[in-house]
Design a protein around this motif. Structure first.
Motif, PDB file in Angstrom:
ATOM      1  N   UNK A  81      -9.731  11.296 -26.204  1.00  0.00           N
ATOM      2  CA  UNK A  81     -10.987  10.573 -25.981  1.00  0.00           C
ATOM      3  C   UNK A  81     -11.108  10.192 -24.495  1.00  0.00           C
ATOM      4  N   UNK A  82     -12.311  10.298 -23.990  1.00  0.00           N
ATOM      5  CA  UNK A  82     -12.572   9.908 -22.604  1.00  0.00           C
ATOM      6  C   UNK A  82     -12.186   8.442 -22.383  1.00  0.00           C
ATOM      7  N   UNK A  83     -11.432   8.202 -21.313  1.00  0.00           N
ATOM      8  CA  UNK A  83     -10.872   6.871 -21.080  1.00  0.00           C
ATOM      9  C   UNK A  83     -11.935   5.819 -20.771  1.00  0.00           C
ATOM     10  N   UNK A  84     -12.928   6.200 -19.980  1.00  0.00           N
ATOM     11  CA  UNK A  84     -13.993   5.254 -19.635  1.00  0.00           C
ATOM     12  C   UNK A  84     -14.763   4.851 -20.885  1.00  0.00           C
ATOM     13  N   UNK A  85     -15.047   5.848 -21.717  1.00  0.00           N
ATOM     14  CA  UNK A  85     -15.762   5.603 -22.964  1.00  0.00           C
ATOM     15  C   UNK A  85     -14.952   4.650 -23.855  1.00  0.00           C
ATOM     16  N   UNK A  86     -13.653   4.958 -23.989  1.00  0.00           N
ATOM     17  CA  UNK A  86     -12.774   4.110 -24.800  1.00  0.00           C
ATOM     18  C   UNK A  86     -12.767   2.681 -24.261  1.00  0.00           C
ATOM     19  N   UNK A  87     -12.714   2.563 -22.934  1.00  0.00           N
ATOM     20  CA  UNK A  87     -12.685   1.240 -22.288  1.00  0.00           C
ATOM     21  C   UNK A  87     -13.932   0.439 -22.665  1.00  0.00           C
ATOM     22  N   UNK A  88     -15.095   1.103 -22.584  1.00  0.00           N
ATOM     23  CA  UNK A  88     -16.361   0.406 -22.857  1.00  0.00           C
ATOM     24  C   UNK A  88     -16.456   0.018 -24.337  1.00  0.00           C
ATOM     25  N   UNK A  89     -16.068   0.932 -25.224  1.00  0.00           N
ATOM     26  CA  UNK A  89     -16.114   0.635 -26.662  1.00  0.00           C
ATOM     27  C   UNK A  89     -15.216  -0.563 -26.977  1.00  0.00           C
ATOM     28  N   UNK A  90     -14.021  -0.559 -26.389  1.00  0.00           N
ATOM     29  CA  UNK A  90     -13.079  -1.657 -26.635  1.00  0.00           C
ATOM     30  C   UNK A  90     -13.605  -2.983 -26.079  1.00  0.00           C
ATOM     31  N   UNK A  91     -14.263  -2.890 -24.922  1.00  0.00           N
ATOM     32  CA  UNK A  91     -14.838  -4.092 -24.313  1.00  0.00           C
ATOM     33  C   UNK A  91     -15.924  -4.674 -25.220  1.00  0.00           C
ATOM     34  N   UNK A  92     -16.753  -3.788 -25.773  1.00  0.00           N
ATOM     35  CA  UNK A  92     -17.816  -4.235 -26.684  1.00  0.00           C
ATOM     36  C   UNK A  92     -17.199  -4.901 -27.918  1.00  0.00           C
ATOM     37  N   UNK A  93     -16.124  -4.312 -28.418  1.00  0.00           N
ATOM     38  CA  UNK A  93     -15.428  -4.880 -29.571  1.00  0.00           C
ATOM     39  C   UNK A  93     -14.930  -6.301 -29.257  1.00  0.00           C
ATOM     40  N   UNK A  94     -14.338  -6.465 -28.068  1.00  0.00           N
ATOM     41  CA  UNK A  94     -13.851  -7.789 -27.659  1.00  0.00           C
ATOM     42  C   UNK A  94     -15.019  -8.767 -27.517  1.00  0.00           C
ATOM     43  N   UNK A  95     -16.142  -8.288 -26.968  1.00  0.00           N
ATOM     44  CA  UNK A  95     -17.320  -9.147 -26.809  1.00  0.00           C
ATOM     45  C   UNK A  95     -17.858  -9.585 -28.172  1.00  0.00           C
ATOM     46  N   UNK A  96     -17.862  -8.653 -29.127  1.00  0.00           N
ATOM     47  CA  UNK A  96     -18.346  -8.991 -30.477  1.00  0.00           C
ATOM     48  C   UNK A  96     -17.447 -10.047 -31.114  1.00  0.00           C
ATOM     49  N   UNK A  97     -16.124  -9.868 -31.002  1.00  0.00           N
ATOM     50  CA  UNK A  97     -15.185 -10.845 -31.573  1.00  0.00           C
ATOM     51  C   UNK A  97     -15.372 -12.206 -30.913  1.00  0.00           C
ATOM     52  N   UNK A  98     -15.606 -12.175 -29.605  1.00  0.00           N
ATOM     53  CA  UNK A  98     -15.829 -13.420 -28.851  1.00  0.00           C
ATOM     54  C   UNK A  98     -17.083 -14.133 -29.363  1.00  0.00           C
ATOM     55  N   UNK A  99     -18.178 -13.372 -29.507  1.00  0.00           N
ATOM     56  CA  UNK A  99     -19.451 -13.940 -30.009  1.00  0.00           C
ATOM     57  C   UNK A  99     -19.267 -14.509 -31.411  1.00  0.00           C
ATOM     58  N   UNK A 100     -18.524 -13.760 -32.232  1.00  0.00           N
ATOM     59  CA  UNK A 100     -18.234 -14.185 -33.596  1.00  0.00           C
ATOM     60  C   UNK A 100     -17.472 -15.512 -33.575  1.00  0.00           C
ATOM     61  N   UNK A 124      -6.207  -4.937 -40.047  1.00  0.00           N
ATOM     62  CA  UNK A 124      -7.607  -4.496 -40.077  1.00  0.00           C
ATOM     63  C   UNK A 124      -7.894  -3.715 -38.796  1.00  0.00           C
ATOM     64  N   UNK A 125      -7.369  -4.251 -37.685  1.00  0.00           N
ATOM     65  CA  UNK A 125      -7.476  -3.568 -36.389  1.00  0.00           C
ATOM     66  C   UNK A 125      -6.085  -3.106 -35.979  1.00  0.00           C
ATOM     67  N   UNK A 126      -6.025  -1.899 -35.403  1.00  0.00           N
ATOM     68  CA  UNK A 126      -4.753  -1.461 -34.842  1.00  0.00           C
ATOM     69  C   UNK A 126      -4.724  -1.862 -33.377  1.00  0.00           C
ATOM     70  N   UNK A 127      -3.543  -2.245 -32.900  1.00  0.00           N
ATOM     71  CA  UNK A 127      -3.433  -2.711 -31.524  1.00  0.00           C
ATOM     72  C   UNK A 127      -3.848  -1.599 -30.546  1.00  0.00           C
ATOM     73  N   UNK A 128      -3.642  -0.343 -30.939  1.00  0.00           N
ATOM     74  CA  UNK A 128      -4.001   0.793 -30.065  1.00  0.00           C
ATOM     75  C   UNK A 128      -5.511   0.840 -29.813  1.00  0.00           C
ATOM     76  N   UNK A 129      -6.280   0.302 -30.749  1.00  0.00           N
ATOM     77  CA  UNK A 129      -7.735   0.369 -30.638  1.00  0.00           C
ATOM     78  C   UNK A 129      -8.305  -0.541 -29.549  1.00  0.00           C
ATOM     79  N   UNK A 130      -7.529  -1.554 -29.145  1.00  0.00           N
ATOM     80  CA  UNK A 130      -8.060  -2.469 -28.125  1.00  0.00           C
ATOM     81  C   UNK A 130      -7.099  -2.654 -26.966  1.00  0.00           C
TER      82      UNK A 130
END
Lengths: 227, 130
Positions: B1-20, B50-56
């Motif tokens: 997987x493209x690293x930049x893409x992975x970085x952005x997806x993971x960042x969005x995931x962290x932002x969602x958890x933060x908002x939650x 539920x989440x794997x550490x590799x995902x973030x």
């Protein structure tokens, strides 16, 4: 124009930070710690460019927005080191509780002896925990968030300047103990300093900062009582 | 997987958890800041698999490594607080400095004395590196 100033603000911040890191790696000294170096450099650049803090504040808001997810991300070192933290939970929690109690009692005692005003005492109560948590707690209890942020930053900067050599001199060599102290007393800046010593020390500090933040959040009503 | 893409997806995931986290703190009237709730939430998600550490790992590793960076703009705000240092400079420096030094010594000493020396050494720590 505002957009350009915002981009300029962010760029000089990134540049100052990376230059600061490089200099610190080559010449570690209290005055080359990245945050201290960057802060002084950026303030000078702003003054020379004829800009004030208001001009900088849009760039500031964008960068600090990411402190939220960065705080959430601390769950990862916490998770990765959960076994060692659980194994040494009693020494770690004792160190954190005693460390926080001592630093708060001494701060309040000196501040009261020197008759510093109430708004300073409120800021001192959260000085050891990470900015995003400190700011939230202060706002929750109706204090001045700017003052809290200033004390937190000053504590962090002073901590990274004084603590490494002081712990060397006192023969505190255990990476686990150093990590706990960095994270508990000097929060994110201490964690960044700990990470420079070793990845493990940084991870422990990250966990300690997170737990210290939670401890102060939970016990703040009690601490507030003594103000 | 493209690293930049992975970085952005993971960042969005962290932002969602933060908002939650903020949402939950607000909903349940918790006395704990939302970002801390977010952190606890992420820890639970990792612990329950539920989440794997590799995902973030990529983005969270980057954010934690450069945590100091995000504090710089806040410390720039010290430039607006000249009055604080003019009015209270010396007593403040004394209060912050002395309390910091003793806090550090007590925290580190307690941990070092209570853990059996040498048990948490580099060898042990090698398995727990980030």
């Amino acid at each position: 124009m505002t957009v350009l100033i915002t981009i300029y603000s962010i760029l000089i911040t990134i540049l100052a930070y990376f230059i600061g890191r490089k200099i610190y790696a080559k010449h570690p000294s209290p005055f080359t710690t990245p945050v201290f170096f960057s802060t002084v450099t950026i303030i000078l650049i702003l003054l020379i460019s004829g800009l004030d803090f208001d001009d900088y504040s849009q760039g500031k808001d964008i960068i600090t927005y990411f402190l939220g997810p960065a705080t959430v991300a601390l769950a990862v070192p916490l998770y990765k080191n959960r076994k060692i933290i659980v194994k040494y939970a009693i020494p770690a929690i004792s160190g954190m509780i005693f460390g926080l109690m001592v630093t708060l009692i001494i701060a309040f005692t000196i501040a009261k002896a020197l008759s510093l005003p109430q708004f300073i005492l409120q800021g001192l109560a959260v000085k050891s925990i990470t900015v995003p948590i400190a700011v939230e707690i202060t706002e929750l209890y109706g204090g001045n968030a700017n003052i809290s942020a200033a004390f937190v930053i000053l504590t962090g900067v002073l901590g990274t300047m004084i603590a490494p050599k002081m712990m060397d001199k006192l023969n505190i060599t255990m990476p686990f103990a150093r990590g706990i102290a960095y994270g508990t007393i000097a929060h994110g800046l201490g964690t960044a300093q700990a990470a420079q010593e070793s990845e493990f020390t940084g991870a422990v500090a990250g966990a300690a900062m997170a737990i210290a933040g939670i401890l102060i959040s939970c016990f703040f009503p009690l601490i507030n009582h003594f103000l | 997987m493209n690293k930049t893409f992975a970085f952005i997806v993971q960042l969005i995931l962290l932002l969602i958890i933060c908002k939650l986290g903020y949402y939950l703190a607000d909903l349940l009237h918790l006395p704990i800041p939302g970002n801390v709730i977010g952190m606890i939430l992420l820890f639970i998600l990792l612990q329950t698999k539920v989440l794997k550490v590799e995902w973030i790992e990529l983005t969270s590793g980057f954010l934690v490594k450069h945590l100091a960076f995000f504090f710089i703009p806040i410390s720039i705000s010290l430039m607006t607080m000249g009055w604080l240092f003019i009015d209270f400079g010396l007593p403040l420096a004394l209060t912050l400095g002395v309390s910091l030094i003793f806090g550090f010594i007590v925290a580190a000493w307690t941990v070092q004395k209570l853990s059996h020396r040498g048990e948490v050494n580099q060898h042990d720590s090698a398995h727990h590196n980030l």
